[in-house]
Design a protein around this motif. Structure first.
Motif, PDB file in Angstrom:
ATOM      1  N   ILE A  59      81.474  31.433  11.750  1.00  0.00           N
ATOM      2  CA  ILE A  59      82.566  32.345  12.118  1.00  0.00           C
ATOM      3  C   ILE A  59      82.009  33.745  12.369  1.00  0.00           C
ATOM      4  N   GLY A  60      81.028  34.166  11.577  1.00  0.00           N
ATOM      5  CA  GLY A  60      80.392  35.460  11.821  1.00  0.00           C
ATOM      6  C   GLY A  60      79.756  35.523  13.198  1.00  0.00           C
ATOM      7  N   PHE A  61      79.021  34.484  13.561  1.00  0.00           N
ATOM      8  CA  PHE A  61      78.404  34.435  14.890  1.00  0.00           C
ATOM      9  C   PHE A  61      79.459  34.411  15.992  1.00  0.00           C
ATOM     10  N   LEU A  62      80.548  33.701  15.742  1.00  0.00           N
ATOM     11  CA  LEU A  62      81.624  33.634  16.740  1.00  0.00           C
ATOM     12  C   LEU A  62      82.200  35.025  16.995  1.00  0.00           C
ATOM     13  N   TRP A  63      82.424  35.781  15.926  1.00  0.00           N
ATOM     14  CA  TRP A  63      82.980  37.133  16.073  1.00  0.00           C
ATOM     15  C   TRP A  63      81.985  38.071  16.747  1.00  0.00           C
ATOM     16  N   GLU A  64      80.707  37.884  16.490  1.00  0.00           N
ATOM     17  CA  GLU A  64      79.685  38.753  17.079  1.00  0.00           C
ATOM     18  C   GLU A  64      79.509  38.513  18.576  1.00  0.00           C
ATOM     19  N   THR A  65      79.820  37.314  19.034  1.00  0.00           N
ATOM     20  CA  THR A  65      79.445  36.937  20.400  1.00  0.00           C
ATOM     21  C   THR A  65      80.600  36.659  21.351  1.00  0.00           C
ATOM     22  N   THR A  66      81.833  36.728  20.864  1.00  0.00           N
ATOM     23  CA  THR A  66      82.970  36.415  21.735  1.00  0.00           C
ATOM     24  C   THR A  66      84.023  37.513  21.674  1.00  0.00           C
ATOM     25  N   ASP A  67      84.844  37.541  22.697  1.00  0.00           N
ATOM     26  CA  ASP A  67      85.943  38.507  22.714  1.00  0.00           C
ATOM     27  C   ASP A  67      87.209  37.872  22.131  1.00  0.00           C
ATOM     28  N   ALA A  68      88.224  38.692  21.927  1.00  0.00           N
ATOM     29  CA  ALA A  68      89.468  38.231  21.304  1.00  0.00           C
ATOM     30  C   ALA A  68      90.132  37.123  22.112  1.00  0.00           C
ATOM     31  N   GLU A  69      90.092  37.218  23.430  1.00  0.00           N
ATOM     32  CA  GLU A  69      90.714  36.198  24.278  1.00  0.00           C
ATOM     33  C   GLU A  69      90.075  34.830  24.038  1.00  0.00           C
ATOM     34  N   THR A  70      88.763  34.801  23.930  1.00  0.00           N
ATOM     35  CA  THR A  70      88.051  33.541  23.676  1.00  0.00           C
ATOM     36  C   THR A  70      88.400  32.997  22.303  1.00  0.00           C
ATOM     37  N   ARG A  71      88.380  33.852  21.296  1.00  0.00           N
ATOM     38  CA  ARG A  71      88.687  33.409  19.935  1.00  0.00           C
ATOM     39  C   ARG A  71      90.110  32.880  19.806  1.00  0.00           C
ATOM     40  N   LYS A  72      91.036  33.437  20.568  1.00  0.00           N
ATOM     41  CA  LYS A  72      92.422  32.970  20.517  1.00  0.00           C
ATOM     42  C   LYS A  72      92.551  31.522  20.981  1.00  0.00           C
ATOM     43  N   LYS A  73      91.651  31.075  21.835  1.00  0.00           N
ATOM     44  CA  LYS A  73      91.703  29.708  22.343  1.00  0.00           C
ATOM     45  C   LYS A  73      91.118  28.698  21.357  1.00  0.00           C
ATOM     46  N   ILE A  74      90.357  29.186  20.377  1.00  0.00           N
ATOM     47  CA  ILE A  74      89.746  28.292  19.387  1.00  0.00           C
ATOM     48  C   ILE A  74      90.625  28.294  18.144  1.00  0.00           C
ATOM     49  N   PHE A  75      91.349  27.223  17.966  1.00  0.00           N
ATOM     50  CA  PHE A  75      92.265  27.097  16.845  1.00  0.00           C
ATOM     51  C   PHE A  75      91.502  26.922  15.538  1.00  0.00           C
ATOM     52  N   ALA A  76      90.400  26.143  15.586  1.00  0.00           N
ATOM     53  CA  ALA A  76      89.681  25.820  14.357  1.00  0.00           C
ATOM     54  C   ALA A  76      88.247  25.413  14.660  1.00  0.00           C
ATOM     55  N   ILE A  77      87.423  25.459  13.616  1.00  0.00           N
ATOM     56  CA  ILE A  77      86.076  24.897  13.659  1.00  0.00           C
ATOM     57  C   ILE A  77      86.078  23.686  12.733  1.00  0.00           C
ATOM     58  N   SER A  78      85.558  22.582  13.225  1.00  0.00           N
ATOM     59  CA  SER A  78      85.450  21.355  12.451  1.00  0.00           C
ATOM     60  C   SER A  78      83.977  21.022  12.268  1.00  0.00           C
ATOM     61  N   ILE A  79      83.566  20.773  11.033  1.00  0.00           N
ATOM     62  CA  ILE A  79      82.185  20.375  10.752  1.00  0.00           C
ATOM     63  C   ILE A  79      82.132  18.858  10.692  1.00  0.00           C
ATOM     64  N   LEU A  80      81.213  18.301  11.483  1.00  0.00           N
ATOM     65  CA  LEU A  80      81.056  16.847  11.546  1.00  0.00           C
ATOM     66  C   LEU A  80      79.881  16.414  10.679  1.00  0.00           C
TER      67      LEU A  80
END
Length: 96
Positions: A59-80
């Protein structure tokens, strides 16, 4: 934003994971209604004491590398797990 556009916007995230020593073996976007779940698999996650530590990193990397519009499209992270079954699904909140 469609799947291909979202994948392109996540290139920096995937590169950050690699550059910081947390490479992802496999990742995919799964569409859920109008949003997406980012499913990830990596050996380093399996070796950690808890999935929450792995999620903090991702999640830290996601916030560092994406904008708010991109993050809004990602509802969740799932670990497989190694058999690609979801072990944890964490909703992404827009506040950090």
């Amino acid at each position: 934003m469609d799947t291909k556009q979202l994948e392109n916007k996540l290139i920096g995230f995937f590169q950050r994971c690699q550059d910081r020593g947390y490479p992802l073996e496999n990742s995919r976007l799964r569409e859920v209604e109008t949003d997406y779940v980012l499913e990830v698999k990596a050996n380093w996650i399996d070796k950690m004491n808890s999935y929450s530590k792995a999620l903090d990193i991702l999640i830290g990397f996601l916030w560092e590398t994406t904008d708010a519009e991109t993050r809004k499209k990602i509802f969740a992270i799932s670990i497989l797990d190694s058999e690609e079954h979801s072990q944890i699904l964490t909703e992404i909140t827009q506040d950090k």
